[in-house]
Scaffold this motif. Sequence first.
Motif, mmCIF file in Angstrom:
data_model
loop_
_atom_site.group_PDB
_atom_site.id
_atom_site.type_symbol
_atom_site.label_atom_id
_atom_site.label_comp_id
_atom_site.label_asym_id
_atom_site.label_seq_id
_atom_site.Cartn_x
_atom_site.Cartn_y
_atom_site.Cartn_z
ATOM 1 N N LYS A 1 12.778 3.183 -2.164
ATOM 2 C CA LYS A 1 13.921 2.373 -1.755
ATOM 3 C C LYS A 1 13.609 1.655 -0.447
ATOM 4 O O LYS A 1 12.809 2.137 0.359
ATOM 5 C CB LYS A 1 15.147 3.269 -1.570
ATOM 6 N N ALA A 2 14.277 0.537 -0.254
ATOM 7 C CA ALA A 2 13.945 -0.325 0.874
ATOM 8 C C ALA A 2 14.016 0.386 2.222
ATOM 9 O O ALA A 2 13.126 0.226 3.063
ATOM 10 C CB ALA A 2 14.855 -1.556 0.876
ATOM 11 N N TYR A 3 15.065 1.173 2.425
ATOM 12 C CA TYR A 3 15.213 1.797 3.740
ATOM 13 C C TYR A 3 14.298 3.002 3.907
ATOM 14 O O TYR A 3 13.972 3.376 5.038
ATOM 15 C CB TYR A 3 16.679 2.131 4.028
ATOM 16 N N SER A 4 13.865 3.576 2.821
ATOM 17 C CA SER A 4 12.846 4.613 2.900
ATOM 18 C C SER A 4 11.505 3.987 3.262
ATOM 19 O O SER A 4 10.738 4.528 4.067
ATOM 20 C CB SER A 4 12.774 5.345 1.556
ATOM 21 N N ILE A 5 11.243 2.821 2.699
ATOM 22 C CA ILE A 5 10.054 2.062 3.071
ATOM 23 C C ILE A 5 10.107 1.730 4.561
ATOM 24 O O ILE A 5 9.158 1.977 5.307
ATOM 25 C CB ILE A 5 9.955 0.770 2.239
ATOM 26 N N LEU A 6 11.245 1.214 4.992
ATOM 27 C CA LEU A 6 11.409 0.849 6.398
ATOM 28 C C LEU A 6 11.087 2.031 7.317
ATOM 29 O O LEU A 6 10.317 1.899 8.271
ATOM 30 C CB LEU A 6 12.845 0.375 6.642
ATOM 31 N N PHE A 7 11.660 3.181 6.979
ATOM 32 C CA PHE A 7 11.418 4.375 7.797
ATOM 33 C C PHE A 7 9.925 4.690 7.891
ATOM 34 O O PHE A 7 9.417 5.018 8.953
ATOM 35 C CB PHE A 7 12.182 5.560 7.205
ATOM 36 N N ASN A 8 9.245 4.543 6.739
ATOM 37 C CA ASN A 8 7.835 4.909 6.671
ATOM 38 C C ASN A 8 6.886 3.932 7.341
ATOM 39 O O ASN A 8 5.730 4.272 7.589
ATOM 40 C CB ASN A 8 7.415 5.073 5.202
ATOM 41 N N VAL A 9 7.335 2.708 7.577
ATOM 42 C CA VAL A 9 6.417 1.727 8.170
ATOM 43 C C VAL A 9 6.771 1.401 9.622
ATOM 44 O O VAL A 9 6.154 0.518 10.219
ATOM 45 C CB VAL A 9 6.360 0.418 7.349
ATOM 46 N N GLN A 10 7.732 2.109 10.160
ATOM 47 C CA GLN A 10 8.117 1.813 11.541
ATOM 48 C C GLN A 10 6.993 2.092 12.511
ATOM 49 O O GLN A 10 6.827 1.377 13.495
ATOM 50 C CB GLN A 10 9.402 2.566 11.902
ATOM 51 N N LYS A 11 6.208 3.108 12.194
ATOM 52 C CA LYS A 11 5.058 3.410 13.064
ATOM 53 C C LYS A 11 3.999 2.297 13.017
ATOM 54 O O LYS A 11 3.146 2.210 13.880
ATOM 55 C CB LYS A 11 4.432 4.755 12.699
ATOM 56 N N ASP B 1 0.831 -1.210 0.000
ATOM 57 C CA ASP B 1 0.000 0.000 0.000
ATOM 58 C C ASP B 1 0.865 1.261 0.000
ATOM 59 O O ASP B 1 0.569 2.228 -0.700
ATOM 60 C CB ASP B 1 -0.931 0.008 1.219
ATOM 61 N N LEU B 2 1.933 1.231 0.786
ATOM 62 C CA LEU B 2 2.820 2.395 0.830
ATOM 63 C C LEU B 2 3.437 2.686 -0.537
ATOM 64 O O LEU B 2 3.412 3.823 -1.022
ATOM 65 C CB LEU B 2 3.928 2.150 1.865
ATOM 66 N N ILE B 3 3.987 1.648 -1.164
ATOM 67 C CA ILE B 3 4.627 1.839 -2.469
ATOM 68 C C ILE B 3 3.604 2.291 -3.503
ATOM 69 O O ILE B 3 3.833 3.216 -4.286
ATOM 70 C CB ILE B 3 5.298 0.527 -2.943
ATOM 71 N N ASP B 4 2.457 1.626 -3.480
ATOM 72 C CA ASP B 4 1.416 1.932 -4.455
ATOM 73 C C ASP B 4 0.969 3.385 -4.329
ATOM 74 O O ASP B 4 0.869 4.102 -5.320
ATOM 75 C CB ASP B 4 0.234 0.973 -4.231
ATOM 76 N N LYS B 5 0.726 3.812 -3.098
ATOM 77 C CA LYS B 5 0.248 5.189 -2.887
ATOM 78 C C LYS B 5 1.305 6.225 -3.242
ATOM 79 O O LYS B 5 0.975 7.343 -3.625
ATOM 80 C CB LYS B 5 -0.213 5.376 -1.438
ATOM 81 N N SER B 6 2.562 5.857 -3.081
ATOM 82 C CA SER B 6 3.635 6.826 -3.370
ATOM 83 C C SER B 6 3.656 7.200 -4.849
ATOM 84 O O SER B 6 4.118 8.265 -5.230
ATOM 85 C CB SER B 6 4.995 6.249 -2.978
ATOM 86 N N SER C 1 18.544 -0.629 -11.769
ATOM 87 C CA SER C 1 19.573 0.409 -11.830
ATOM 88 C C SER C 1 19.438 1.419 -10.698
ATOM 89 O O SER C 1 20.319 2.251 -10.503
ATOM 90 C CB SER C 1 19.514 1.147 -13.168
ATOM 91 N N ARG C 2 18.340 1.355 -9.972
ATOM 92 C CA ARG C 2 18.110 2.328 -8.900
ATOM 93 C C ARG C 2 17.964 1.686 -7.529
ATOM 94 O O ARG C 2 17.735 2.391 -6.536
ATOM 95 C CB ARG C 2 16.851 3.154 -9.198
ATOM 96 N N ASN C 3 18.034 0.378 -7.468
ATOM 97 C CA ASN C 3 17.761 -0.323 -6.217
ATOM 98 C C ASN C 3 16.477 0.190 -5.571
ATOM 99 O O ASN C 3 16.456 0.536 -4.396
ATOM 100 C CB ASN C 3 18.930 -0.174 -5.235
ATOM 101 N N ALA C 4 15.434 0.216 -6.380
ATOM 102 C CA ALA C 4 14.161 0.736 -5.887
ATOM 103 C C ALA C 4 13.025 -0.151 -6.388
ATOM 104 O O ALA C 4 13.209 -0.955 -7.303
ATOM 105 C CB ALA C 4 13.975 2.173 -6.355
ATOM 106 N N PHE C 5 11.871 0.033 -5.763
ATOM 107 C CA PHE C 5 10.735 -0.832 -6.050
ATOM 108 C C PHE C 5 9.521 0.015 -6.389
ATOM 109 O O PHE C 5 9.242 1.008 -5.717
ATOM 110 C CB PHE C 5 10.456 -1.721 -4.829
#
Lengths: 132, 132
Positions: free
Chosen positions: B26-36, B16-21, B63-67
Amino acid sequence: MQKEHNLSKNQKIIFDLIDKSGGPMKAYSILFNVQKKGIKAPLQVYRALDKLVEIGKIHKIESRNAFIACQNSSCQVSKATAFSICENCENVSEISNLKLSKYLSNFSDNSGMKYSKYNLEFFGLCKKCKSK
Amino acid sequence: MQKEHNLSKNQKIIFDLIDKSGGPMKAYSILFNVQKKGIKAPLQVYRALDKLVEIGKIHKIESRNAFIACQNSSCQVSKATAFSICENCENVSEISNLKLSKYLSNFSDNSGMKYSKYNLEFFGLCKKCKSK
DNA sequence: TAACAGTATGTAATAATATAACATTTATAA
DNA sequence: TTATAAATGTTATATTATTACATACTGTTA
Ligand SMILES: [Zn+2]
Ligand SMILES: [Zn+2]
Ligand SMILES: [Zn+2]
Ligand SMILES: [Zn+2]
């Protein structure tokens, strides 16, 4: 004919290693292998890799974080690349197919985007691995 | 129609987070956003990402290590993907072009290799960035 | 030759990306 | 219910890549 670039000392050491290996190499494996030649730090490796990619002597296999020597005589820059990758033995070959490269270089869609570069990676099983 | 996969709790949060974005994350940006939401460790993110890639709900931009969330209705697995990437603003779109996908899915050369999967990344300037 | 610009190097520290190992829990189905 | 697969939680660690700063080399031109 490929333009002759006068490689610097580190660039030459690292290119020769990758070229002789005949396959893709990872940055820290390169580092390990060139330490006896005085290259001690990751950055020295990455700087040489960056330059070698820029001038087309090597290409990065993005899905593997690895670098392979250009197998075409014609790549002056890494801007139109295609590879086949065996998912079993990790063998990698650069695909040199004029029809494919023309098709992709001329590709355009209705997005309004002007494409100046592409990278294509095919995956599957190589001849050897298929027959096992 | 896309097969309905019953996503697990973590998979759903992360999809849901990736889709809405609306773009690559990136993985660690995802991590930061779902810690709550209680997802605390990288591995929890990577495991969900692996599964989501496997079932085709997201794709990795190598090429961007992103999803990025799949923008086609038809990708049941991430095995035939093409993207356009703006090198200026890093905007990414999934290319959905039947001629291109047919051409690549049917591609074969004389290497004896059977291709079962491909990933293509085009680079350039998007409409906006071109006109600046 | 002297001054300059551009490229390359050396070194240390650190950031960013990803996986190993192990214990536990939850969902699915025979 | 019992077994099996899938998912989760947690800690530690491995792998890949960049920042920052100082120095040296190479080629060009005043
Ligand atoms: Zn090449
Ligand atoms: Zn193989
Ligand atoms: Zn898709
Ligand atoms: Zn743009």
